[in-house]
Motif scaffolding. Structure first.
Motif, short mmCIF file in Angstrom:
data_model
loop_
_atom_site.label_atom_id
_atom_site.label_comp_id
_atom_site.label_asym_id
_atom_site.label_seq_id
_atom_site.Cartn_x
_atom_site.Cartn_y
_atom_site.Cartn_z
N GLN A 1 0.92 -1.10 -0.32
CA GLN A 1 0.36 0.25 0.26
C GLN A 1 0.82 1.34 0.12
OE1 GLN A 1 -2.94 0.00 3.02
NE2 GLN A 1 -3.26 -2.56 3.12
N LEU A 2 1.73 1.24 1.14
CA LEU A 2 2.98 2.55 1.05
C LEU A 2 3.68 2.34 -0.41
CD1 LEU A 2 4.47 2.09 4.43
CD2 LEU A 2 2.52 2.90 3.71
N ALA A 3 3.74 1.80 -1.21
CA ALA A 3 4.38 1.52 -2.25
C ALA A 3 3.37 2.26 -3.61
CB ALA A 3 4.77 0.29 -2.85
N GLN A 4 2.31 2.30 -3.17
CA GLN A 4 1.82 3.16 -3.59
C GLN A 4 0.92 4.62 -3.88
OE1 GLN A 4 -2.67 0.99 -3.64
NE2 GLN A 4 -1.12 -1.12 -5.01
N LEU A 5 1.66 5.09 -2.83
CA LEU A 5 1.25 6.52 -2.14
C LEU A 5 2.90 7.25 -2.76
CD1 LEU A 5 0.05 5.87 1.23
CD2 LEU A 5 -1.20 6.53 -1.31
N PRO A 6 3.07 8.15 -3.97
CA PRO A 6 3.71 8.71 -3.49
C PRO A 6 4.44 9.72 -3.33
CG PRO A 6 2.44 9.71 -5.22
CD PRO A 6 1.65 8.41 -4.68
N ILE A 7 4.55 9.65 -1.47
CA ILE A 7 5.00 10.75 -0.80
C ILE A 7 5.64 10.22 0.13
CG2 ILE A 7 2.49 11.84 -0.91
CD1 ILE A 7 1.36 10.58 1.50
N ASP A 8 6.53 10.60 1.39
CA ASP A 8 7.41 10.46 2.22
C ASP A 8 6.31 8.72 2.63
OD1 ASP A 8 7.96 10.14 4.90
OD2 ASP A 8 9.59 11.59 3.94
N PRO A 9 7.79 7.78 2.29
CA PRO A 9 6.81 6.66 3.49
C PRO A 9 6.25 7.11 4.83
CG PRO A 9 9.35 6.34 3.05
CD PRO A 9 8.61 7.90 2.62
N ARG A 10 7.07 7.79 5.41
CA ARG A 10 6.30 8.02 6.96
C ARG A 10 4.95 8.67 6.64
NH1 ARG A 10 12.25 11.14 8.80
NH2 ARG A 10 11.61 11.34 6.48
N LEU A 11 4.70 9.56 5.92
CA LEU A 11 3.28 9.57 5.56
C LEU A 11 2.26 8.83 5.16
CD1 LEU A 11 4.15 13.61 4.10
CD2 LEU A 11 3.95 13.49 6.63
N ALA A 12 3.43 8.40 4.46
CA ALA A 12 1.45 7.12 4.09
C ALA A 12 1.47 6.40 4.81
CB ALA A 12 2.96 6.52 2.59
N ARG A 13 2.25 5.59 5.46
CA ARG A 13 2.02 4.82 6.64
C ARG A 13 0.94 5.87 8.11
NH1 ARG A 13 -0.10 1.64 8.86
NH2 ARG A 13 1.03 -0.12 10.07
N MET A 14 0.70 6.87 8.20
CA MET A 14 0.09 7.56 8.26
C MET A 14 -1.53 7.40 7.59
SD MET A 14 2.06 11.19 9.84
CE MET A 14 0.57 11.88 10.35
N LEU A 15 -1.14 7.52 6.49
CA LEU A 15 -2.95 7.56 5.86
C LEU A 15 -3.36 6.13 6.16
CD1 LEU A 15 -1.81 9.70 2.57
CD2 LEU A 15 -3.03 10.47 4.70
N VAL A 16 -2.85 5.46 5.46
CA VAL A 16 -3.26 3.59 5.82
C VAL A 16 -3.36 3.19 7.00
CG1 VAL A 16 -2.12 1.35 5.35
CG2 VAL A 16 -1.55 2.73 4.00
N ALA A 17 -2.13 3.84 8.15
CA ALA A 17 -3.09 3.83 9.48
C ALA A 17 -4.45 4.32 9.60
CB ALA A 17 -1.86 4.54 10.32
N GLY A 18 -4.12 5.47 8.89
CA GLY A 18 -5.66 6.47 9.17
C GLY A 18 -6.63 5.99 8.77
N ARG A 19 -6.56 5.00 7.24
CA ARG A 19 -7.64 4.11 7.09
C ARG A 19 -8.10 2.93 7.42
NH1 ARG A 19 -6.98 1.75 1.41
NH2 ARG A 19 -5.35 -0.29 2.91
N GLU A 20 -7.19 1.96 8.20
CA GLU A 20 -7.22 1.11 8.87
C GLU A 20 -8.40 1.61 11.05
OE1 GLU A 20 -3.30 0.05 9.66
OE2 GLU A 20 -3.56 -1.08 7.86
N GLU A 21 -8.01 2.72 10.91
CA GLU A 21 -8.47 2.94 12.00
C GLU A 21 -10.19 3.75 11.59
OE1 GLU A 21 -7.64 1.83 15.41
OE2 GLU A 21 -5.94 1.29 14.36
N ASN A 22 -10.14 3.96 10.55
CA ASN A 22 -11.99 4.90 10.18
C ASN A 22 -11.36 6.44 10.71
OD1 ASN A 22 -12.96 2.53 8.78
ND2 ASN A 22 -13.28 2.17 11.22
N CYS A 23 -10.24 6.57 10.01
CA CYS A 23 -9.97 8.82 10.51
C CYS A 23 -9.14 8.46 9.49
CB CYS A 23 -9.16 8.53 11.47
SG CYS A 23 -7.95 7.78 11.90
#
Length: 70
Positions: A22-44
């Motif tokens: 999932q991180l590889a699909q996002l063209p941003i810093d991996p740390r920021l991408a991880r925040m987005l993935v976690a946000g989706r997982e946590e419904n926020c």
């Protein structure tokens, strides 16, 4: 490589995890991408997008060294 392990993007066997894919699909810093993935997982995701947008602005957020930008 240690950052990717910390973000749960790769296994110790150097294989990509589902999170890493999932991180590889996002063209941003991996740390920021991880925040987005976690946000989706946590419904926020909306809130995570706001935070990431602020951190992604040039001159704000985290440098590659991991220290806050002054």
């Amino acid at each position: 490589y240690s950052l990717l392990m910390e973000l749960n993007a790769v296994h110790e066997q150097k294989r990509l995890t589902p999170v890493g894919a999932q991180l590889a699909q996002l063209p941003i810093d991996p740390r920021l991408a991880r925040m987005l993935v976690a946000g989706r997982e946590e419904n926020c995701l909306t809130e995570a997008l706001i935070v990431v947008a602020g951190l992604a602005i040039a001159g704000v957020g985290i440098q590659r060294s991991g220290r806050p930008v002054a």
